[in-house]
Design an enzyme around this catalytic site. Structure first.
Site, PDB file in Angstrom:
ATOM      1  N   ASP A   5     -38.532  21.901 -35.294  1.00 21.49           N
ATOM      2  CA  ASP A   5     -38.011  21.524 -33.970  1.00 21.49           C
ATOM      3  C   ASP A   5     -38.885  22.083 -32.858  1.00 21.49           C
ATOM      4  OD1 ASP A   5     -37.360  24.167 -34.438  1.00 21.49           O
ATOM      5  OD2 ASP A   5     -35.204  23.897 -34.311  1.00 21.49           O
TER       6      ASP A   5
ATOM      7  N   ASN B 258     -23.690  28.980 -35.067  1.00 17.65           N
ATOM      8  CA  ASN B 258     -22.687  27.920 -35.234  1.00 17.65           C
ATOM      9  C   ASN B 258     -23.009  27.036 -36.442  1.00 17.65           C
ATOM     10  OD1 ASN B 258     -24.895  26.544 -34.322  1.00 17.65           O
ATOM     11  ND2 ASN B 258     -23.965  25.799 -32.428  1.00 17.65           N
TER      12      ASN B 258
ATOM     13  N   HIS C 284     -26.020  25.719 -37.071  1.00 21.91           N
ATOM     14  CA  HIS C 284     -27.064  24.706 -36.886  1.00 21.91           C
ATOM     15  C   HIS C 284     -28.282  25.003 -37.737  1.00 21.91           C
ATOM     16  CE1 HIS C 284     -28.720  26.944 -33.101  1.00 21.91           C
ATOM     17  NE2 HIS C 284     -29.639  27.059 -34.033  1.00 21.91           N
TER      18      HIS C 284
ATOM     19  N   GLU D 151     -26.987  20.490 -34.102  1.00 22.60           N
ATOM     20  CA  GLU D 151     -25.793  21.208 -33.667  1.00 22.60           C
ATOM     21  C   GLU D 151     -24.546  20.615 -34.335  1.00 22.60           C
ATOM     22  OE1 GLU D 151     -26.133  23.864 -32.084  1.00 22.60           O
ATOM     23  OE2 GLU D 151     -27.208  23.721 -30.185  1.00 22.60           O
TER      24      GLU D 151
HETATM   25  C1  GLP Z   1     -32.950  28.487 -33.077  1.00 20.20           C
HETATM   26  C2  GLP Z   1     -33.812  27.568 -33.970  1.00 20.20           C
HETATM   27  C3  GLP Z   1     -33.347  27.572 -35.396  1.00 20.20           C
HETATM   28  C4  GLP Z   1     -33.092  29.000 -35.852  1.00 20.20           C
HETATM   29  C5  GLP Z   1     -31.979  29.593 -35.049  1.00 20.20           C
HETATM   30  C6  GLP Z   1     -31.611  30.997 -35.468  1.00 20.20           C
HETATM   31  O1  GLP Z   1     -31.962  27.825 -32.382  1.00 20.20           O
HETATM   32  N1  GLP Z   1     -33.857  26.223 -33.498  1.00 20.20           N
HETATM   33  O2  GLP Z   1     -34.319  26.932 -36.200  1.00 20.20           O
HETATM   34  O3  GLP Z   1     -32.780  29.007 -37.221  1.00 20.20           O
HETATM   35  O4  GLP Z   1     -32.357  29.606 -33.687  1.00 20.20           O
HETATM   36  O5  GLP Z   1     -32.473  31.920 -34.886  1.00 20.20           O
HETATM   37  P1  GLP Z   1     -32.567  33.423 -35.274  1.00 20.20           P
HETATM   38  O6  GLP Z   1     -33.350  33.470 -36.558  1.00 20.20           O
HETATM   39  O7  GLP Z   1     -33.325  34.053 -34.156  1.00 20.20           O
HETATM   40  O8  GLP Z   1     -31.195  33.946 -35.433  1.00 20.20           O
END
Ligand code: GLP
Length: 242
Positions: A67, A136, A138, A143
């Site tokens: 993404d 959440n 995702h 989402e």
């Molecule tokens: C972001 C990314 C995800 C990632 C998530 C969790 O929103 N788009 O790909 O998995 O955050 O991030 P973190 O690893 O910092 O908790």
């Protein structure tokens, strides 16, 4: 599904790096699906270390990231392109032309997403897809919603994701409200999936995603239907899963 509870973040990172390394060693021209976020930083450090010690060769590897924020220039320090350069690509012998991140600077969402989906297909699909987990549920930026999105598409980020990701920006107003992300279908087409999660804050969602009901309200729960998933969490994130 293989569900592994590592003792801490370091062990989680090493075990996850080993999964990716074994795919690379078996298939030197493999296609890696990569993720951003704070969770995989340790794993990328381990891959860089393996490369520096001569155990890994990225010269034939192709990568596709999950993404990218829409509207951020690739040179913006919070863009996912920048993150990948900084944490992995600039430190290994991957051919820059073989690294792909959705083009957040392209305002034409339809064109940007269709081109990305097509490029992944033309590359023969992803051999191993790395995923972090949003609070959440995702994955990528898919989402919670009513129907699992199939292909790479434009998303409006939820308030909770904007809030969670604001810690990395100077102010919450700077967090982009939209992103381009692989769809849940794109992710499910990967031959192998590797999920990492750490910290007490992820304990509930790790439980719900992998041991709860499969529902688009918890996008990661669909991974329960994938034939080759490895989930590696640290003890805190795994504390509700016995
Ligand atoms: C972001 C990314 C995800 C990632 C998530 C969790 O929103 N788009 O790909 O998995 O955050 O991030 P973190 O690893 O910092 O908790």
């Amino acid at each position: 599904m293989k569900f592994i509870i590592a003792k801490d973040y370091e062990e989680m990172s090493r075990l996850a790096a080993d999964v990716i390394a074994s795919v690379m060693n078996e298939k030197p021209d493999c296609v890696l699906g990569l993720a951003t976020g704070t969770t995989p930083i340790g794993l990328y450090q381990d891959l860089v270390k393996d490369y520096e010690e001569g155990k890994l060769d990225f010269s034939q590897v192709t990568s596709y990231n999950l993404d990218e924020y829409r509207g951020l220039d690739p040179k913006h320090p919070q863009s996912y392109r920048y993150f990948m350069q900084d944490n992995l690509f600039d430190h290994v012998n991957i051919n820059p032309e073989n690294t792909h991140v959705p083009d957040g600077a392209n305002p034409d969402a339809e064109a940007a997403c269709a081109a990305y989906e097509q490029a992944i297909n033309e590359a023969g699909g992803v051999d191993v897809q790395l995923l972090g987990l949003g609070h959440n549920g995702h994955i990528g930026f898919n989402e919670p919603c009513d129907v699992f999105p199939k292909e790479t598409h434009l998303v409006k980020l939820t308030e909770s994701t904007i809030q969670a990701n604001s810690r990395l920006f100077d102010s919450i107003d700077e967090v982009p409200r939209e992103a381009y992300t692989m769809g849940v279908g794109t992710i499910m087409h990967a031959k192998k999936i590797l999920v990492v999660a750490n910290g007490a804050g992820k304990a509930q969602i790790v439980h719900d995603a992998f041991f709860g009901e499969v529902t688009p309200q918890v996008p990661a729960s669909v991974l329960q239907f994938h034939p080759d998933v490895t989930v590696i969490v640290d003890a805190e994130a795994g504390s509700l899963c016995k």
